[in-house]
Scaffold this motif. Structure first.
Motif, mmCIF file in Angstrom:
data_model
loop_
_atom_site.group_PDB
_atom_site.id
_atom_site.type_symbol
_atom_site.label_atom_id
_atom_site.label_comp_id
_atom_site.label_asym_id
_atom_site.label_seq_id
_atom_site.Cartn_x
_atom_site.Cartn_y
_atom_site.Cartn_z
ATOM 1 N N GLN A 181 -15.597 7.150 9.107
ATOM 2 C CA GLN A 181 -14.672 5.838 8.762
ATOM 3 C C GLN A 181 -15.495 4.830 9.475
ATOM 4 N N ASN A 195 -5.810 -1.005 -5.563
ATOM 5 C CA ASN A 195 -6.978 -1.438 -4.867
ATOM 6 C C ASN A 195 -7.007 -1.201 -3.453
ATOM 7 N N SER A 196 -5.585 -0.705 -3.050
ATOM 8 C CA SER A 196 -5.541 -0.206 -1.741
ATOM 9 C C SER A 196 -6.233 0.864 -1.389
ATOM 10 N N SER A 197 -6.748 1.749 -2.343
ATOM 11 C CA SER A 197 -7.492 2.797 -2.193
ATOM 12 C C SER A 197 -8.767 2.888 -2.540
ATOM 13 N N ASP A 198 -9.868 3.574 -1.798
ATOM 14 C CA ASP A 198 -11.402 3.790 -2.154
ATOM 15 C C ASP A 198 -11.462 5.108 -3.047
ATOM 16 N N ILE A 199 -10.379 5.753 -3.423
ATOM 17 C CA ILE A 199 -10.512 7.001 -4.176
ATOM 18 C C ILE A 199 -9.892 6.693 -5.483
ATOM 19 N N GLN A 200 -8.919 5.981 -5.670
ATOM 20 C CA GLN A 200 -8.312 5.735 -6.911
ATOM 21 C C GLN A 200 -8.123 6.812 -7.815
ATOM 22 N N HIS A 227 -10.022 -1.876 2.245
ATOM 23 C CA HIS A 227 -9.126 -1.567 1.121
ATOM 24 C C HIS A 227 -7.831 -1.713 1.595
ATOM 25 N N THR A 276 0.875 -1.132 -0.072
ATOM 26 C CA THR A 276 0.019 -0.079 -0.150
ATOM 27 C C THR A 276 0.869 1.114 0.009
ATOM 28 N N ASN A 303 -10.261 -0.985 6.369
ATOM 29 C CA ASN A 303 -11.597 -0.465 5.931
ATOM 30 C C ASN A 303 -11.985 -1.270 4.643
ATOM 31 N N GLY A 341 -6.191 7.231 0.006
ATOM 32 C CA GLY A 341 -7.507 6.741 0.122
ATOM 33 C C GLY A 341 -7.871 7.389 1.434
#
Ligand code: GAL
Length: 732
Positions: free
Chosen positions: A204, A80-85, A258, A20, A256, A172
């Motif tokens: 969160q 994929n480690s981010s939910d914002i990408q 991710h 990550t 979370n 993220g």
């Protein structure tokens, strides 16, 4: 079959987690002096390039260029480690002075401006470089080798890269989460106290895993799980009861779905002191003939303690209730005192040699200085409250004795006769000195050979003799003499020899040594002209070897590890290398104090290294606000005994293996003290025995963990060393 599967899952999970955040330049950073536009190319032939260590500041010529190149693998899975990408972000530390940074040949950022730019040259040496690259950029090469090429212009002084670590990651929501852990006492019980903070504008929501680890081998003893929700811009405190007699590390991992974020609680390692008396006296104490002695015999144990001392030379007396030695000795010689401390629970006995001669400071000074906490806001009250706390909290029982006022005590103008006065914040210097001495403590002060100090207060230029005499009249025992504005005189002299650096310190030396008392002479000129080579010549008792320290890993790493590497031949009884004051506890360099920014592991590293380096141990925090963790960190008698060892030999690095370094110093009893340091970003297991030959020793007969104060096995020598942490051992 089943077990294998589970093991494989575990491996995969760890690998994913490790990806990550990519640490860059861990293994190698290439460097080339000069400037050539082709050096940004990802396919460059790099033969002929040298290496750099990220904090090198290696460009020594002003108005010149150098390039750095860092290769790294970029796994696509990191997205994929981010939910914002959205983007890949690079954090590249500070660069001195102006940089242009290329990723695979494409410019991704520039900070500072060049002579040829419209607004002309301006340095950006103090700016951490953060560069962002959209995830759809062609500059990114997924699942293959990438090259960062950094072009740096050095305008003045030294320049280059100067701020590890370097990271790349895909931001993220998790980036808004922070987990901090500390030791807390609540209603007499002990807790690992975690604070989870969400600084973002989205809630969160995730899972928590508590991993209880054995601090010696890093093995997970047990794990427990729960879930958590933290509202936007808010925080949550979780207190877990701990058993101090069975210390354990606790890692709290938030996930979370991710990515994960973790915080580690690091236990107090120093055992509680017993109720029976334990003497923490120094082995050898230097005193000049006729100089007054003030020495509180450092002793732990429940009060009342009754002291007896036999074989005391004529002129000394003992306050048997408070354990304070005072008086003076006329005749030079070595006097071996037999000291005994007794209370209702038991007694302890030790010898201490008073060496009456010309040398003082036979072991490094221990005490407190006002700078790292109060900065220019220091006052008599603040000094007294830390001194009182040194006594009340028991730090004096471990040998902390100097109470030193740093800058900002001086009045704006000298008196008509040229003597110096304190300003209104210090109404009674003489009284303060008497009060400290009556408690067996010592009194220190600060000045500059220049017109003014670094804080723009009056310096001693042309008043050296008067100032030394004034210090004597106030009962001063320590002078920190700081170059500051002496640069003005230096510039006028047009003398490029080392003599120009020595002169102001030689001048003050003659007046200090003419006083009928022992004044520890502390040079502060940041190591200019290799002060360690000549400081003994001006009878300096210590000399700063670097610029100012601050409470960050980068500063600790640079000052402690990079800059002390080659200084071990110069420290010796009476004359010590000074890597600057301690940065634990509540610091702030101003009226506003805060907790040190070092992690607990970094604090163990700091104190271990300073003990190994035979460095001045001057506490830099407000002692009156000192918490239990910091107190026990500073008051481990076996760690302090290394610092105060009478052989006075400073540690040198004997092993550098990737990010693992072992520093070793010989001790008077024939054993060695070592620190196994992990300077890298990940926890490591280290097997000490694999390094014996590199260390030039055979297998030790005994191994003692100094922080835990317990003997360890000599056959199982594998230790868990956390990131930025240490194992400090004594090898017999
Ligand atoms: C710096 C010195 C610091 C502190 C400060 C006071 O030059 O290195 O330790 O004494 O001056 O102004």
């Amino acid at each position: 079959m089943r077990t294998t599967l589970i093991a494989a899952c575990l491996l995969a999970a760890t690998a994913l987690q490790a990806q990550t955040k990519i640490e860059l330049g861990q293994d190698k950073v290439l460097m080339h002096h000069g400037d050539n536009a082709e050096w940004k190319s990802p396919t460059l032939n790099e033969s002929g390039w040298g290496t750099s260590n990220l904090v090198g500041n290696e460009i020594t010529q002003r108005d010149t260029w150098a390039w750095y190149r860092i290769h790294f693998y970029l796994p696509k899975s990191i997205i994929n480690s981010s939910d914002i990408q959205k983007e890949l972000v690079f954090s590249l530390g500070k660069m001195d002075d102006v940089d242009m940074t290329y990723l695979n040949g494409e410019l991704i950022g520039k900070t500072g401006s060049l002579k040829t730019d419209p607004k002309g040259y301006s340095t950006a040496w103090d700016v951490t470089r953060i560069y962002r690259v959209p995830l759809n950029s062609k500059a990114l090469k997924w699942d293959s080798d990438n090259v960062l090429a950094i072009r740096i212009y050095n305008g003045d002084g030294n320049g280059g890269l100067c701020g590890a670590p370097f990271y790349a990651w895909v931001p993220g929501l998790i980036d808004n989460m922070d987990i901090k852990a500390k030791y807390a006492q609540i209603k007499g019980r002990e807790f690992a106290s975690f604070t989870l903070t969400n600084s973002g504008l989205k809630i969160q929501k995730g899972k928590l895993e508590y991993q209880y680890m054995d601090p010696d081998n890093g093995k997970i003893i047990k794990t427990t799980k729960s879930s958590v929700t933290i509202g936007k811009k808010s925080s949550k405190v979780i207190n877990l009861a701990v058993d101090e007699s069975n210390p354990c590390r606790i890692r709290l991992v938030y996930s979370n779905g991710h990515a994960t974020k973790a915080g580690t609680y690091v236990p107090i390692l120093t055992p509680r002191e017993p109720e029976t008396p334990l003497l923490n006296t120094v082995g050898r104490y230097g005193l000049r003939p006729g100089s007054p002695l003030y020495y509180k015999i450092p002793t732990t144990g429940v009060r009342p303690i009754r002291f007896t001392v036999t074989n005391m030379p004529e002129g000394l007396k003992l306050d048997a209730e408070n354990g304070i030695l005072s008086g003076s000795v006329k005749t030079p010689g070595e006097y071996v005192l037999n000291i005994k401390a007794e209370n209702a629970k038991g007694s302890d006995q030790k010898q201490m040699t008073i060496v009456v001669g010309q040398k003082i400071a036979l072991t490094p000074p221990m005490g407190w200085n006002s700078w790292n906490c109060w900065g220019l806001s220091v006052s008599q009250e603040k000094v007294k409250s830390s001194a009182q706390a040194i006594i009340d909290k028991g730090l004096a029982d471990y040998g902390y004795a100097y109470i030193n006022i740093d800058d900002a005590w001086e009045a704006a103008k000298r008196n008509a006769d040229g003597t110096i006065s304190p300003n209104e914040k210090f109404p009674d210097m003489k009284g303060l000195g008497e009060w400290l001495h009556s408690h067996g403590l010592k009194f220190g002060i600060y000045s500059s050979p220049g017109r003014v100090t670094c804080g723009n207060y009056l310096g001693s230029l042309n008043h050296e003799k008067q100032d030394a005499e004034t210090y004597n009249s106030w009962g001063i025992d320590y002078l920190k003499y700081d170059w500051c504005s002496y640069g003005e005189v230096y510039n006028q002299e047009h003398d490029a020899t080392v003599g120009a650096f020595i002169r102001p310190y030689l001048k003050m030396e003659q007046y200090l040594r003419a006083q009928p008392r022992d004044i520890f002479y502390s040079l502060c000129q940041y190591g200019m002209a290799d002060s360690w080579r000549w400081a003994e010549f001006v009878d300096a008792n210590s000399w700063r070897t670097t610029g100012d320290i601050t409470d960050s890993w980068r500063s600790l790493y640079d000052i402690g590890f990079v800059q002390q590497r080659k200084l071990y031949p110069y420290g010796q009884p009476g004359h010590w290398n000074d890597p600057d004051m301690l940065i634990v506890g509540k610091v702030g360099w101003s009226a506003n104090l805060r907790d040190t920014r070092l992690t607990y592991d970094e604090q163990y590293t700091h104190i271990s290294l300073w003990a190994l380096l035979a460095a001045n141990m001057l506490i830099g925090c407000d002692v009156s606000q000192m918490d239990e963790f910091t107190k026990r960190l500073l008051c481990n008698r076996e760690v302090i005994a290394v610092n105060q060892d009478i052989l006075g030999k400073q540690a040198k690095p004997v092993v550098t293996d990737g990010k693992i370094e072992i520093w070793m110093r010989p001790l008077a009893d024939g054993s060695h003290a070592i620190g196994i340091f992990n300077l890298g970003g990940e926890d490591k297991m280290v097997n000490l025995s694999s390094y014996y030959s590199a260390m030039g020793i055979s297998a030790p007969k005994g191994i003692r963990d100094l922080w835990r104060q317990k003997d360890l096995s000599t056959t199982d020598t594998s230790y868990f060393i956390p990131t930025h942490g240490v194992k400090m051992l004594k090898l017999k």
